[in-house]
Scaffold this active site. Structure first.
Site, PDB file in Angstrom:
ATOM      1  N   GLU A   1       4.385   1.192  -1.605  1.00 17.83           N
ATOM      2  CA  GLU A   1       3.392   0.409  -2.028  1.00 17.83           C
ATOM      3  C   GLU A   1       2.215   0.132  -1.307  1.00 17.83           C
ATOM      4  OE1 GLU A   1       1.837  -1.401  -5.411  1.00 17.83           O
ATOM      5  OE2 GLU A   1       3.654  -0.538  -5.260  1.00 17.83           O
TER       6      GLU A   1
ATOM      7  N   ARG B   1      -3.794   2.925  -4.964  1.00 11.89           N
ATOM      8  CA  ARG B   1      -2.210   2.411  -5.215  1.00 11.89           C
ATOM      9  C   ARG B   1      -2.395   2.187  -6.696  1.00 11.89           C
ATOM     10  NH1 ARG B   1      -1.275  -1.001  -0.664  1.00 11.89           N
ATOM     11  NH2 ARG B   1      -2.265  -2.595  -1.649  1.00 11.89           N
TER      12      ARG B   1
ATOM     13  N   VAL C   1      -1.881   3.268 -12.944  1.00 15.47           N
ATOM     14  CA  VAL C   1      -2.603   1.831 -13.343  1.00 15.47           C
ATOM     15  C   VAL C   1      -1.284   0.912 -13.171  1.00 15.47           C
ATOM     16  CG1 VAL C   1      -3.628   0.333 -15.174  1.00 15.47           C
ATOM     17  CG2 VAL C   1      -3.813   2.604 -15.076  1.00 15.47           C
ATOM     18  N   GLU C   2      -1.300   0.026 -11.961  1.00 14.16           N
ATOM     19  CA  GLU C   2      -0.387  -0.970 -11.494  1.00 14.16           C
ATOM     20  C   GLU C   2      -0.596  -2.418 -12.137  1.00 14.16           C
ATOM     21  OE1 GLU C   2       1.829  -0.418  -8.134  1.00 14.16           O
ATOM     22  OE2 GLU C   2       0.440   0.895  -7.235  1.00 14.16           O
ATOM     23  N   GLY C   3       0.102  -2.810 -12.787  1.00 13.03           N
ATOM     24  CA  GLY C   3      -0.027  -4.322 -13.202  1.00 13.03           C
ATOM     25  C   GLY C   3      -0.311  -4.175 -14.493  1.00 13.03           C
TER      26      GLY C   3
END
Length: 479
Positions: free
Chosen positions: A205, A5, A100-102
Site C-alpha cells: 500500500e 496508489r 481507484v482506492e476508497g
C-alpha cells in the site's frame, strides 16, 4: 496511493485527466513535448509546472475563478504525469496509477465520480481468496486455515494500533512507526508467511516498510475511512506526458521560468506540481534559494518506489475463477516478488501476470537488465507452479525511480514528519506556489489526493490574487 496508489479494477486513469484538461479555458497555453496550443487573456498570469493530475486540477480551479491567463509547461511528450499507459503484449496497461482506492463508502471519492461519468471499465479487486492462494517458498500452498490465522492476528494488531493512533495528539508530535506499534503488541513478523502478509498490508500500500512508515497517518488510513474499503482496478484501453523546467526565478515583480531548451517564460505567479522526489534533486534551481525551513521540510518527506512488473505468457498455468485474482509468494527474503495478480476479467485471453515490488527491491531491479528480472520471476513462478510452466515471452519493467522527471512513484509519510512540516511543504514562497499529491494532508500518494491538492493549492493562490490574503498561516508546532 499515487501509483499513484490506486488499486482495483480497470478504469482508464489517463482518460480522467484528459477529460479534466478539456474543461480548461481556451486561453490556457499548453507547452508539452514540442506541441504548443496558444491563448491569451487579461488579468494575472500563472505558469503551472507539470501537466499531471494536480497541475491540471489546479489549472481548472484557477480558470473557474476567472484566472484564465495560464501557461502549463510539461516536460514529457504527454499530459498525465505518473498516470501513464503503454502498449504491452497487444493491450494497454498502466505503468503508474492503476486503481481507484476508497469506493462504496458514505463519501464519494471524486475520482470515482469522474470514472463513472466517463463510463470507464472498472473491476472491483477481489482479495477475498488470498488465504487460499499463498505459496510456500519451495513449492506448495499453505493450508488456508493457517493463512487465515495469520491474517486474523494481523487484523487484531491493526485494530489495536488504530485505537492507539486515534489517541495521539493531532499534531503528530507523539507519532510512532508501524513497526514500533507491532513491537508494543509483541507481534513482529518473523516467518516467511508472516512477512508476506505484513508486506501485503503495508508495503503493497505505502511502498515502504513498517519500520519507516508513520502509524498516525496510515492507521486508520483516511482514504478508506472517508471513501470506503473497496478498490477498483483500471483496465480501460483509452488509458488513466519536452519542456524541462530548470530554473525558477522569483521576486516581488513576478516570476521567470527557464527551460532546458533555452526558452524563457515570464508570469505573475508560478505553481510547481512536480513530485517531491524531483524537489529533492537539483533538477530545478530556485533563485533565490528556497529558505532553509522549506528545504528541510521537503527533505524530511519520502518519495517511495512502487514497481508493477508485467509478464506475458503463451498460455495460462495459474488458477483462474472466483477467489484467484491475487496470490502471495512467501519468501524468507522479505519483499522478493511477493504479490501477484492475474487478469482473467480485466484482460481476457491476454495471458498476462503482474507482480509488484517496492522500495529497495524496486531500486535493485531498475539497475539490472530486464532479462535478469525475467529470470528471477520465472524462478519464483516455477517454485509456485512447477518446473514445466512455459517461459514468459515478454516483460515490462517501469523505471520511475531512475527517471529524473519523477524520481519515484508516490510519496509516503514517514515517521518524524508531523502536520507542521506538512504545512511547510505546501506553503508558498512569495509568488511560488506548490502542489502535488505530496501536499495532500490526508490523501498523499493517491490520485484523488493529487486532484484535491491541485484544488487546495489553487484556492490558496486565488485568496491572494482575488482577496489580497497572501499570508499563509502555518500552525505552531505542538509539543
Amino acid at each position: 496511493m499515487l501509483e499513484m496508489r490506486d488499486m482495483g479494477a480497470p478504469i482508464n486513469p489517463l482518460a480522467l485527466i484528459v477529460a479534466l484538461f478539456l474543461t480548461l479555458s481556451s486561453t490556457t497555453t499548453l507547452v508539452v513535448g514540442g506541441f504548443t496550443g496558444f491563448g491569451s487573456a487579461a488579468g494575472p498570469s500563472v505558469i503551472i509546472v507539470g501537466a499531471g493530475m494536480s497541475g491540471i486540477s489546479a489549472g481548472k480551479t484557477l480558470s473557474d475563478a476567472g484566472i484564465k491567463n495560464l501557461l502549463i509547461l510539461e516536460a514529457t511528450d504527454r499530459i498525465g504525469g505518473r498516470m501513464r499507459k503503454t502498449n504491452f503484449a497487444g493491450i494497454n496497461v498502466e505503468m503508474g496509477a492503476n486503481w481507484v482506492e476508497g469506493v462504496n463508502g458514505d463519501t464519494v471519492n471524486p475520482i470515482w465520480t469522474m470514472a463513472n461519468k466517463l463510463n470507464l471499465r472498472k473491476f472491483r479487486s477481489d482479495f477475498d481468496g488470498l488465504s487460499s492462494n499463498a505459496y510456500q517458498e519451495n513449492g506448495g500452498l499453505y493450508e488456508s486455515s493457517v493463512v487465515e490465522g495469520v491474517i486474523d492476528e494481523f487484523d487484531k494488531v491493526d485494530e489495536a494500533a488504530s485505537k492507539y493512533s486515534k489517541a495521539l495528539p493531532p499534531s503528530g508530535s507523539k507519532d510512532i512507526s508501524v513497526l514500533t506499534s507491532q513491537r508494543l503488541q509483541d507481534h513482529v513478523p518473523t516467518t516467511a508467511l508472516e512477512m508476506a502478509v505484513d508486506y501485503f498490508n503495508y508495503d503493497y500500500e505505502f511502498a515502504e516498510p513498517p519500520r519507516v512508515t508513520s502509524l498516525q497517518n496510515t492507521v486508520p488510513l483516511a482514504t478508506f475511512a472517508d471513501f470506503g474499503e473497496d478498490v477498483y482496478f483500471v483496465a480501460d484501453q483509452r488509458g488513466y506526458a519536452s519542456v524541462v523546467v530548470r530554473r525558477i526565478q522569483y521576486g516581488r515583480g513576478g516570476v521567470t521560468v527557464s527551460t532546458e531548451d533555452g526558452s524563457v517564460y515570464k508570469a505573475n505567479y508560478v505553481l510547481v506540481s512536480v513530485s517531491i522526489g524531483v524537489l529533492q534533486t537539483k533538477l530545478i534551481k530556485f533563485e533565490p534559494v528556497l529558505p532553509d525551513w522549506k528545504i528541510l521540510a521537503i527533505y524530511q518527506f519520502d518519495m517511495a518506489v512502487y514497481t508493477k512488473i508485467f509478464l506475458k505468457f503463451p498460455s495460462t498455468f495459474w488458477p483462474q475463477g472466483n477467489g484467484t485474482e491475487f496470490f502471495i509468494y512467501a519468501s524468507e527474503r522479505r519483499g522478493y516478488y511477493p504479490i501477484w495478480q492475474q487478469f482473467e476479467k480485466q484482460y481476457p485471453g491476454a495471458n498476462v501476470l503482474l507482480v509488484t515490488v517496492t522500495d529497495e527491491e524496486s531500486r535493485r531491479i531498475e539497475q539490472q537488465p530486464d532479462s535478469q528480472t525475467k529470470a528471477e520471476c520465472m524462478e519464483v513462478l516455477r517454485n509456485m507452479f512447477g518446473k514445466d510452466i512455459p517461459e514468459a515471452t515478454d516483460i515490462l519493467v517501469p523505471r520511475w525511480w531512475s527517471d529524473r522527471l519523477f524520481r519515484g512513484t508516490f510519496s509516503n509519510w514517514p515517521l518524524g514528519v508531523n502536520r507542521f512540516e506538512y504545512d511547510q511543504i505546501r506553503a508558498p514562497i512569495g509568488r511560488v506556489y506548490f502542489t502535488g499529491e505530496h501536499t495532500s494532508t490526508h490523501y498523499n500518494g493517491y490520485v484523488h489526493g493529487a486532484y484535491l491538492a491541485g484544488i487546495d493549492s489553487a484556492n490558496i493562490m486565488i485568496s491572494c490574487v482575488k482577496k489580497g490574503l497572501c499570508k499563509y498561516e502555518i500552525k505552531p508546532k505542538e509539543s
